[in-house]
Design a protein around this motif. Structure first.
Motif, mmCIF file in Angstrom:
data_model
loop_
_atom_site.group_PDB
_atom_site.id
_atom_site.type_symbol
_atom_site.label_atom_id
_atom_site.label_comp_id
_atom_site.label_asym_id
_atom_site.label_seq_id
_atom_site.Cartn_x
_atom_site.Cartn_y
_atom_site.Cartn_z
ATOM 1 N N PHE A 18 -0.187 2.345 -14.938
ATOM 2 C CA PHE A 18 -0.728 3.456 -15.731
ATOM 3 C C PHE A 18 -1.145 4.616 -14.841
ATOM 4 O O PHE A 18 -0.802 5.779 -15.099
ATOM 5 C CB PHE A 18 -1.917 2.964 -16.552
ATOM 6 N N TRP A 19 -1.878 4.324 -13.763
ATOM 7 C CA TRP A 19 -2.348 5.394 -12.887
ATOM 8 C C TRP A 19 -1.228 5.990 -12.056
ATOM 9 O O TRP A 19 -1.343 7.117 -11.567
ATOM 10 C CB TRP A 19 -3.462 4.883 -11.976
ATOM 11 N N ALA A 20 -0.127 5.242 -11.887
ATOM 12 C CA ALA A 20 1.026 5.810 -11.181
ATOM 13 C C ALA A 20 1.808 6.766 -12.073
ATOM 14 O O ALA A 20 2.329 7.787 -11.610
ATOM 15 C CB ALA A 20 1.944 4.689 -10.688
ATOM 16 N N VAL A 21 1.875 6.455 -13.374
ATOM 17 C CA VAL A 21 2.621 7.290 -14.327
ATOM 18 C C VAL A 21 1.755 8.432 -14.858
ATOM 19 O O VAL A 21 2.281 9.439 -15.340
ATOM 20 C CB VAL A 21 3.160 6.406 -15.478
ATOM 21 N N PHE A 22 0.445 8.297 -14.746
ATOM 22 C CA PHE A 22 -0.494 9.236 -15.360
ATOM 23 C C PHE A 22 -0.275 10.686 -14.934
ATOM 24 O O PHE A 22 -0.237 11.576 -15.799
ATOM 25 C CB PHE A 22 -1.932 8.791 -15.051
ATOM 26 N N PRO A 23 -0.122 11.027 -13.648
ATOM 27 C CA PRO A 23 0.078 12.437 -13.284
ATOM 28 C C PRO A 23 1.339 13.040 -13.882
ATOM 29 O O PRO A 23 1.317 14.177 -14.368
ATOM 30 C CB PRO A 23 0.145 12.410 -11.749
ATOM 31 N N ARG A 269 -6.115 7.308 -5.579
ATOM 32 C CA ARG A 269 -4.678 7.085 -5.715
ATOM 33 C C ARG A 269 -4.032 8.179 -6.561
ATOM 34 O O ARG A 269 -2.933 8.661 -6.268
ATOM 35 C CB ARG A 269 -4.413 5.708 -6.335
ATOM 36 N N VAL A 270 -4.721 8.589 -7.644
ATOM 37 C CA VAL A 270 -4.197 9.665 -8.485
ATOM 38 C C VAL A 270 -4.140 10.975 -7.714
ATOM 39 O O VAL A 270 -3.179 11.748 -7.806
ATOM 40 C CB VAL A 270 -5.066 9.814 -9.757
ATOM 41 N N ILE A 271 -5.179 11.248 -6.907
ATOM 42 C CA ILE A 271 -5.193 12.464 -6.101
ATOM 43 C C ILE A 271 -4.061 12.437 -5.081
ATOM 44 O O ILE A 271 -3.413 13.468 -4.820
ATOM 45 C CB ILE A 271 -6.561 12.620 -5.411
ATOM 46 N N GLU A 272 -3.784 11.270 -4.501
ATOM 47 C CA GLU A 272 -2.656 11.156 -3.569
ATOM 48 C C GLU A 272 -1.335 11.427 -4.266
ATOM 49 O O GLU A 272 -0.433 12.034 -3.693
ATOM 50 C CB GLU A 272 -2.639 9.766 -2.938
ATOM 51 N N ASN A 273 -1.212 10.989 -5.529
ATOM 52 C CA ASN A 273 0.008 11.266 -6.277
ATOM 53 C C ASN A 273 0.194 12.760 -6.503
ATOM 54 O O ASN A 273 1.321 13.270 -6.458
ATOM 55 C CB ASN A 273 -0.022 10.533 -7.627
ATOM 56 N N PHE A 274 -0.911 13.463 -6.771
ATOM 57 C CA PHE A 274 -0.818 14.908 -6.933
ATOM 58 C C PHE A 274 -0.437 15.589 -5.622
ATOM 59 O O PHE A 274 0.295 16.575 -5.612
ATOM 60 C CB PHE A 274 -2.150 15.482 -7.439
ATOM 61 N N ASP A 275 -0.961 15.077 -4.516
ATOM 62 C CA ASP A 275 -0.678 15.686 -3.215
ATOM 63 C C ASP A 275 0.761 15.471 -2.769
ATOM 64 O O ASP A 275 1.274 16.222 -1.944
ATOM 65 C CB ASP A 275 -1.631 15.126 -2.145
ATOM 66 N N LYS A 276 1.415 14.436 -3.284
ATOM 67 C CA LYS A 276 2.771 14.110 -2.849
ATOM 68 C C LYS A 276 3.845 14.856 -3.637
ATOM 69 O O LYS A 276 5.027 14.605 -3.436
ATOM 70 C CB LYS A 276 3.017 12.604 -2.994
ATOM 71 N N ILE A 277 3.439 15.772 -4.538
ATOM 72 C CA ILE A 277 4.411 16.480 -5.365
ATOM 73 C C ILE A 277 5.251 17.407 -4.481
ATOM 74 O O ILE A 277 4.730 18.210 -3.722
ATOM 75 C CB ILE A 277 3.697 17.288 -6.467
ATOM 76 N N GLY A 278 6.544 17.303 -4.584
ATOM 77 C CA GLY A 278 7.461 18.132 -3.813
ATOM 78 C C GLY A 278 7.890 17.549 -2.493
ATOM 79 O O GLY A 278 8.748 18.137 -1.816
ATOM 80 N N LYS A 279 7.310 16.418 -2.090
ATOM 81 C CA LYS A 279 7.650 15.835 -0.794
ATOM 82 C C LYS A 279 8.991 15.110 -0.821
ATOM 83 O O LYS A 279 9.754 15.150 0.136
ATOM 84 C CB LYS A 279 6.549 14.867 -0.332
ATOM 85 N N GLU A 280 9.260 14.409 -1.931
ATOM 86 C CA GLU A 280 10.516 13.653 -2.016
ATOM 87 C C GLU A 280 11.720 14.574 -2.096
ATOM 88 O O GLU A 280 12.799 14.239 -1.612
ATOM 89 C CB GLU A 280 10.488 12.728 -3.244
#
Length: 391
Positions: A18-23, A269-280
């Motif tokens: 859930f927290w991985a899909v949430f962002p 973990r959610v904040i890390e997901n937001f920070d990783k946007i555009g890296k892949e």
């Protein structure tokens, strides 16, 4: 005990998913809500406006009536002159005169207009007429376009990950097939034996403590510990801390006894997901020819389905319309008779814009590499040659 721990593990995995899909869900849901609010706003402002009968519209009708009466029975003589006069007259006409606001600016029409605004397509056949509508359109685009780009970047990461993994798995499968074809029976058996021997020699030991490392070194046994270098102790203490770090994390996983710790971990973990946007998307390495093929197949699928309800389109016209839409060019020369049906393809439009964006990104990277090669080649060519003087 095993049966009691299974529901807890199931809950933790569900929470992690859930927290991985949430962002990602937040971005898409916010864009959908933003589009629906804009549709309600523009349908209320532009759909309820009154069509004023101004002086220009009256003059246009009078001139049109005059040209219709002027046309004689012998059409062939005055046909060219009549066509020129009609063309000049209709060039002065305002398209707003021939549009019913209630039909054009209903909820689905306004929703279609909002999608063309924040996707920067802008076909041009639907636009605000009132002054309040124009101001709100600028304000709506000011916040909607960055939100759309954020959704594109976020979904681009997902698509880039899927494409890279698929491409890498395909390359690995291809290399395995080629290796199996080129490899004979004797050489393969020898390689397997060597690999099994090498794997049998590998022994995984537990990480050493400070005392064990110091005892294993002969210099430490001969001299007292106080004469050793300070940096050695700092490195060993840092290694000991790294080895003991997972044990501390494992002790903190007891979220049932202390839920505050788990809450902080999920938030981080959610904040890390937001920070990783555009890296892949930056790490994507797929051939540009493959991306062009994917775009062609993707547009062809929609071009085959779209003429089912848009009767004024064939395959070529639908292919052209989809390409102009996904590349956000949006000339507006091809009009849709049923735009509400095309709104069901909103997910198709977003994913298609993602694919085109990834292709443009790859093309940009290839162009940068090409420019670097050209500049380095020109620089090496213009470099003065070194002269060797005799001694």
């Amino acid at each position: 005990m095993a049966t009691a721990s299974q529901p807890l593990r199931g809950k933790t995995t569900c929470k992690k998913i859930f927290w991985a899909v949430f962002p990602h869900a937040c971005f898409i849901l916010s864009l959908v809500i933003y589009a629906f609010l804009g549709a309600l706003m523009f349908s209320h402002i532009e759909g309820t406006r009154e069509v004023p009968v101004n002086e220009e519209y009256t003059i246009f009708l009078q001139n049109l009536t005059y040209l219709a009466r002027k046309l004689s029975d012998n059409v062939t003589e005055n046909e060219k002159m009549f066509k020129d006069d009609i063309r000049e007259l209709f060039s002065t006409a305002d398209p707003v005169w021939f549009i019913n606001p209630e039909d054009r600016w209903n909820f689905f029409g306004s929703l279609f207009f909002c999608c063309t605004v924040f996707t920067t397509v802008g076909y041009g056949n639907t636009y605000p007429v009132t002054r309040i509508g124009k101001y709100l359109c600028m304000l709506y685009a000011l916040f909607g376009i960055p939100l759309m780009f954020l959704v594109l970047t976020d979904m681009g990461d997902i698509l880039a990950t899927v494409l890279s993994k698929s491409y890498n798995e395909f390359r690995e499968l291809q290399s395995k097939i080629l290796a199996s074809k080129l490899c004979s029976g004797s050489t393969c058996s020898k390689r397997k034996e060597l690999k099994s021997r090498a794997q049998s020699k590998i022994v995984i030991n537990q990480p050493l403590t400070i005392m064990e490392v110091l005892r294993s070194q002969p210099g430490v046994k001969r001299r007292p510990v106080k004469y050793r270098n300070v940096e050695l102790f700092e490195m060993l203490i840092a290694r000991e801390n790294e080895n003991t770090q997972p044990a501390r994390n494992k002790s903190m996983e007891r979220w049932s006894s202390c839920p505050e710790l788990a809450r902080e971990r999920t938030v981080s973990r959610v904040i890390e997901n937001f920070d990783k946007i555009g890296k892949e998307l930056e790490k994507l390495d797929v051939p540009i020819v493959l991306m062009v093929l994917v775009i062609f197949v993707y547009i062809s699928c929609a071009a085959a389905i779209l003429p089912k309800w848009e009767k004024n389109m064939d395959f070529q016209e639908a292919f052209y319309f989809c390409f102009i839409t996904l590349t956000t060019i949006g000339f507006g020369d091809t009009k849709l008779e049923h735009p509400k049906f095309f709104l069901f393809f909103s997910l198709y439009i977003i994913i298609g814009m993602e694919i085109v964006f990834i292709a443009f990104k790859l093309g940009q990277d290839r162009l940068i590499v090409l420019y670097k090669k050209v500049i380095s080649f020109c620089a090496e060519k213009n470099m003065p040659s070194k002269k060797i003087y005799p001694k």
